[in-house]
Design a protein around this motif. Structure first.
Motif, PDB file in Angstrom:
ATOM      1  N   GLY A 140     -10.013  -0.683   2.514  1.00 45.52           N
ATOM      2  CA  GLY A 140      -8.423  -0.850   1.989  1.00 45.52           C
ATOM      3  C   GLY A 140      -7.799  -2.185   2.005  1.00 45.52           C
ATOM      4  N   LEU A 185      -4.884  -3.486  -0.216  1.00 48.17           N
ATOM      5  CA  LEU A 185      -4.449  -2.666  -1.405  1.00 48.17           C
ATOM      6  C   LEU A 185      -2.735  -2.162  -1.316  1.00 48.17           C
ATOM      7  CD1 LEU A 185      -7.682  -0.516  -1.710  1.00 48.17           C
ATOM      8  CD2 LEU A 185      -7.016  -2.295  -3.176  1.00 48.17           C
ATOM      9  N   SER A 229      -2.675   3.674  -2.784  1.00 55.93           N
ATOM     10  CA  SER A 229      -3.905   3.440  -3.475  1.00 55.93           C
ATOM     11  C   SER A 229      -4.682   4.743  -3.146  1.00 55.93           C
ATOM     12  CB  SER A 229      -4.441   2.255  -3.048  1.00 55.93           C
ATOM     13  OG  SER A 229      -3.939   0.956  -3.327  1.00 55.93           O
ATOM     14  N   ALA A 252     -11.595   2.490  -3.909  1.00 55.08           N
ATOM     15  CA  ALA A 252     -10.451   2.728  -4.394  1.00 55.08           C
ATOM     16  C   ALA A 252     -10.750   2.679  -6.169  1.00 55.08           C
ATOM     17  CB  ALA A 252      -9.622   1.110  -4.197  1.00 55.08           C
TER      18      ALA A 252
END
Length: 177
Positions: free
Chosen positions: A60, A63, A67, A74
């Motif tokens: 991640g 992000l 998210s 994702a």
């Protein structure tokens, strides 16, 4: 890997009794939510494992907060109350994932008990979900802002200790937080 022998070696201490995650070297602590089914290492139990782990993968990077992840990917979506109403039974994994790997063969590593193969993470959850009480499916849930902070402070390979016993008050006192 040689197992650490003392809690002061941990980059993350998770106190399952108190539902608190501690970063000793950063003098920070956060409320969490662990497994509704309790504490244990058995595959398909929905329980939160104990003992020594490491952060095997961080997912991640960069992000947006909130998210949405499905199967560690994702989706490109951002969680909202309206979106949640479309999928009321989903176990929301949001913002960041710190995927844990057990380090104790036969206990949290290996056949029938493997934390990594059980997909046990530290991850974000909707902000309306309770913290300080065990309600997850075995993972460690955190507020989104908190999991992003932890994610940014630690590297893959960081040592994690999950304790079923409340951590000694001296540990908290030594942190001065």
């Amino acid at each position: 890997m040689i197992l650490p022998t003392a809690l002061h070696d941990a980059d993350i201490l998770i106190d399952l009794a108190a539902q608190i995650l501690v970063l000793p070297k950063h003098k920070k602590k956060y409320q969490i939510s662990s497994g509704l089914n309790g504490i244990g290492e058995a595959e398909n139990s929905g329980k939160t494992p104990r003992g020594w782990h490491q952060i095997a993968e961080k997912i991640g990077h960069n992000l947006p907060i909130n998210s949405v992840f499905i199967a560690r990917q994702a989706t490109g979506e951002i969680f909202s109350t309206e979106y949640a109403q479309q999928f009321p039974q989903r176990d929301w994994i949001l913002s960041r994932i710190l995927w844990l790997k057990g380090l104790e063969a036969g206990f949290n590593l290996g056949e029938g008990c493997d934390t990594y193969r059980r997909y046990i993470y530290i991850h974000g959850t909707p902000d309306d979900q309770p913290m300080g009480v065990a309600v997850s499916h075995g993972c460690i849930r955190m507020r989104n802002q908190d999991v992003v902070e932890v994610f940014d402070l630690l590297d893959e390979g960081a040592l994690v200790y999950l304790s079923e016993h409340q951590l000694d008050q001296q540990i908290y006192d030594s942190l001065k937080i």
